[in-house]
Design a protein around this motif. Structure first.
Motif, PDB file in Angstrom:
ATOM      1  N   THR A  35      79.364  82.538  44.445  1.00 20.00           N
ATOM      2  CA  THR A  35      79.571  82.463  42.926  1.00 20.00           C
ATOM      3  C   THR A  35      78.077  82.579  42.239  1.00 20.00           C
ATOM      4  O   THR A  35      78.101  83.027  41.162  1.00 20.00           O
ATOM      5  CB  THR A  35      80.420  81.304  42.553  1.00 20.00           C
ATOM      6  OG1 THR A  35      80.148  80.289  43.205  1.00 20.00           O
ATOM      7  CG2 THR A  35      82.030  81.737  42.806  1.00 20.00           C
ATOM      8  N   ALA A  36      77.308  81.863  42.743  1.00 26.80           N
ATOM      9  CA  ALA A  36      75.968  81.501  42.086  1.00 26.80           C
ATOM     10  C   ALA A  36      75.292  82.578  42.124  1.00 26.80           C
ATOM     11  O   ALA A  36      74.297  83.034  41.217  1.00 26.80           O
ATOM     12  CB  ALA A  36      75.117  80.553  42.920  1.00 26.80           C
ATOM     13  N   PHE A  37      75.514  83.947  42.952  1.00 31.21           N
ATOM     14  CA  PHE A  37      75.007  85.047  42.895  1.00 31.21           C
ATOM     15  C   PHE A  37      75.884  86.171  42.239  1.00 31.21           C
ATOM     16  O   PHE A  37      75.293  87.437  42.186  1.00 31.21           O
ATOM     17  CB  PHE A  37      74.952  85.707  44.544  1.00 31.21           C
ATOM     18  CG  PHE A  37      73.524  85.197  45.078  1.00 31.21           C
ATOM     19  CD1 PHE A  37      72.306  85.879  44.772  1.00 31.21           C
ATOM     20  CD2 PHE A  37      73.518  84.136  45.879  1.00 31.21           C
ATOM     21  CE1 PHE A  37      71.082  85.387  45.524  1.00 31.21           C
ATOM     22  CE2 PHE A  37      72.478  83.637  46.334  1.00 31.21           C
ATOM     23  CZ  PHE A  37      71.079  84.434  46.188  1.00 31.21           C
ATOM     24  N   GLY A  38      76.808  85.462  41.538  1.00 29.51           N
ATOM     25  CA  GLY A  38      77.686  86.416  40.554  1.00 29.51           C
ATOM     26  C   GLY A  38      78.818  87.071  41.134  1.00 29.51           C
ATOM     27  O   GLY A  38      79.666  87.946  40.599  1.00 29.51           O
ATOM     28  N   GLN A  94      68.345  88.673  42.761  1.00 23.29           N
ATOM     29  CA  GLN A  94      69.712  89.216  42.566  1.00 23.29           C
ATOM     30  C   GLN A  94      69.825  90.292  43.767  1.00 23.29           C
ATOM     31  O   GLN A  94      70.911  90.302  44.270  1.00 23.29           O
ATOM     32  CB  GLN A  94      69.924  89.785  41.406  1.00 23.29           C
ATOM     33  CG  GLN A  94      71.563  90.545  41.038  1.00 23.29           C
ATOM     34  CD  GLN A  94      72.403  89.177  41.226  1.00 23.29           C
ATOM     35  OE1 GLN A  94      72.428  88.480  40.217  1.00 23.29           O
ATOM     36  NE2 GLN A  94      73.272  89.126  42.148  1.00 23.29           N
TER      37      GLN A  94
END
Lengths: 264, 312
Positions: B103-106, B77
């Motif tokens: 988006t895959a990292f939030g 993260q």
């Protein structure tokens, strides 16, 4: 519980298929042949060919309809084809679409060297695994739904044009759509995924779906040869068994996944 | 808090290959650490160990006080990784790729887009943001990978050969970006490369690795001290006093090792007094390349003497 990062991955996988015209047409063409082209041939034979022709007589013999000559034989024959033979053809669709999607989603990432990048994202292997299974599952169900909708539309239209009636649809289709199709898709996906660590290419991986296709082909042959084994209960039992097998395989497959086995 | 701590880190692959052997080093926050060694030395394995992709056979590592083997998701993260093998999606555009990874990292899709556009501009890829990645050149792909690794503003960036395939101009812009990240944003950079001269340009400390074995780690002064911390004076002259230790490197070229600059005038005076003509004088310290090969020779000599002692 699915998190937003998994949803991003699911959306990406679904978009990768739906925006890839070549892959999406492969996914749709065969199912549409099975659910639109083949049934249309049956309907034309049943609706247009003279009752005393050899083709028609052989169909009557196959489905043991010699005793039903007092009813509308053509309508009865189409009804049997629609409700007893086509469900078996339909079973091939979730298997085929799930295998193409799962192979492209899991092994495709490995082949294109995008899997490693994905592994550097803040998602556990289990979360990636689940997201990819969901994406494959959703696409297979979407293809199944499109196929069955197209089939009913075309078949009913053809029957209405030829015979001026609509054919009643049996409950078996509901069981197929809500239980058998999802169960078959789930089992196929897990079979493909279990082999994904060892598979070197998408094609090699897709070949594993043969384990699902052969039993269905056998069912089709048995049914078409006049054994008439298909019943609502059999479909229900088949769906339940398949779903159980799928869940067990899924649990075991996810437990066996490790970064090193995927990358080395 | 240390950015990275590795203690006795060892990785032996199932095939039996020893990729990393008993490696220990630490990294301060905001440091540009050059992890240097030839291809196959074990650099990428260390990156994978520090990101929880691989688990150590022995030893421990911590990234910002988090154990990557136990909490890989947490480490990823706040880390960004660029490796040669980590590719992006060829059927998606540069910007679509960045939005997906954001988006895959939030990040939200809108946030990812804004950040993606900003990074594409910084890396001079704006003109190609809507082009499919399949049409990108190697250098453009490499720059997009950098943008991807930075999309979530990581605390630490692992860059494995970040300038391979880049033209000199792009190398310069990537170097400036790395320096800015470290100096202005306090991002720690873990840079793996086999190009020692390139590393010397931008790194503040180094780890030198060969065959999975860490030869030494520290800043340039510390590493020089392991071989020779003084100066090498190159003199082009038609004569060199015989009582001074020198190495003849050409017909009129001599190299003399001195401990400090203060010793140089006396050597020059000696040559002039002996009626020698001096054409050129230059003093320099050992380069990273010389240190690396010096340490490698030292390690080989130690191994040979160790083997010799065993045989005796």
């Amino acid at each position: 519980m699915i998190n937003s990062k998994q949803i991003a991955l699911i959306k990406k996988d679904i978009r990768a298929v739906t925006t890839n015209k070549r892959l999406f047409s492969v996914l749709l063409i065969v199912p549409l042949v099975m659910t639109v082209f083949i049934p249309s041939i049956f309907i034309i034979i049943a609706g247009v060919v003279p009752l005393d022709s050899n083709d028609f007589q052989s169909l009557i013999a196959t489905f043991n309809l010699e005793d039903m000559l007092d009813g509308d034989l053509r309508e009865m024959l189409i009804k049997i084809v629609l409700n007893e033979l086509l469900p078996l053809f339909f079973m091939m669709i979730p298997v085929m679409s799930a295998s193409i999607m799962a192979a492209s989603s899991f092994i495709g990432e490995k082949e294109k060297r995008t899997l490693e990048t994905l592994l550097y994202c803040p998602l556990s292997l289990r979360q990636i695994f689940d997201a990819k299974i969901i994406a494959s599952f959703l696409i297979s169900q979407l293809v199944s739904l499109i196929s069955v909708a197209a089939m009913f539309l075309v078949v009913q239209l053809e029957v209405f044009i030829i015979l001026g009636v609509l054919i009643p649809v049996e409950i078996s289709w509901l069981i197929l759509l809500l239980l058998v199709s999802p169960a078959l898709a789930l089992t196929t996906i897990t079979i493909i995924v279990r082999g994904s660590a060892k598979a070197k290419s998408v094609e090699e991986s897709q070949q594993r779906s043969v384990f699902m296709v052969i039993p269905i082909v056998l069912l089709i042959v048995m049914q078409a040869s006049g054994l008439q084994i298909l019943s609502v209960w059999l479909l229900f039992a088949l769906g339940v068994i398949c779903a159980l097998v799928g869940f067990v395989l899924l649990k075991r497959a996810s437990a066996n996944f490790h970064y090193e086995s995927l990358l080395l | 808090m240390k950015a990275v701590i590795a203690e006795n880190l060892t990785k032996i692959y199932p095939s039996g290959k020893k990729a990393v052997i008993d490696t220990s080093f630490t990294l301060e926050q905001g440091e540009v650490f050059g992890f240097l060694g030839p291809n196959g030395a074990g650099k990428t394995t260390v990156v994978k160990l520090l990101n929880g992709i691989l688990t150590p056979t022995e030893g421990i590592c911590r990234v910002f006080d988090t154990d990557p083997a136990a909490n890989p998701v947490e480490v990823r993260q706040f880390s960004g990784v660029v490796t040669e093998h980590a590719q992006m999606y060829g059927d998606m555009s540069g910007l679509q790729n960045l939005i997906f990874y954001g988006t895959a990292f939030g990040l939200s899709a809108a946030e990812s887009k804004t950040r993606g556009i900003d990074l594409l501009e910084k890396l001079e890829l704006t003109h190609a943001e809507n082009r499919k990645l399949d049409t990108y050149s190697t250098g453009m792909r490499q720059r997009l990978s950098l943008a991807r690794a930075m999309i979530h503003r990581p605390k630490i960036l692992f860059l494995d050969e970040p300038t391979s395939g880049l033209d000199p101009e792009s190398v310069q812009s990537v170097n400036n970006m790395i320096k800015n990240l470290a100096e202005k944003e306090g991002t720690t950079i873990f840079l793996c490369t086999h190009q020692l001269r390139y590393a010397q340009e931008i790194c503040s400390s180094y780890g030198l690795i060969a065959n999975g074995d860490l030869l030494a780690a520290g800043d340039l002064a510390k590493l020089r001290a392991l071989i020779f911390s003084g100066l090498i004076v190159s003199i082009k002259s038609d004569r060199c006093p015989k009582d001074i230790a020198f190495t003849k490197t050409g017909e009129m070229d001599y190299e003399i090792k001195v401990d400090s600059e203060a010793e140089i005038p006396a050597i020059i005076k000696r040559i002039v007094n002996e009626e020698g003509n001096i054409y050129n004088v230059a003093a320099r310290r050992l380069s990273l390349e010389e240190i690396y090969f010096g340490l490698l020779d030292k390690r080989n000599a130690e191994e040979c003497s160790g083997k010799g002692a065993k045989n005796d």
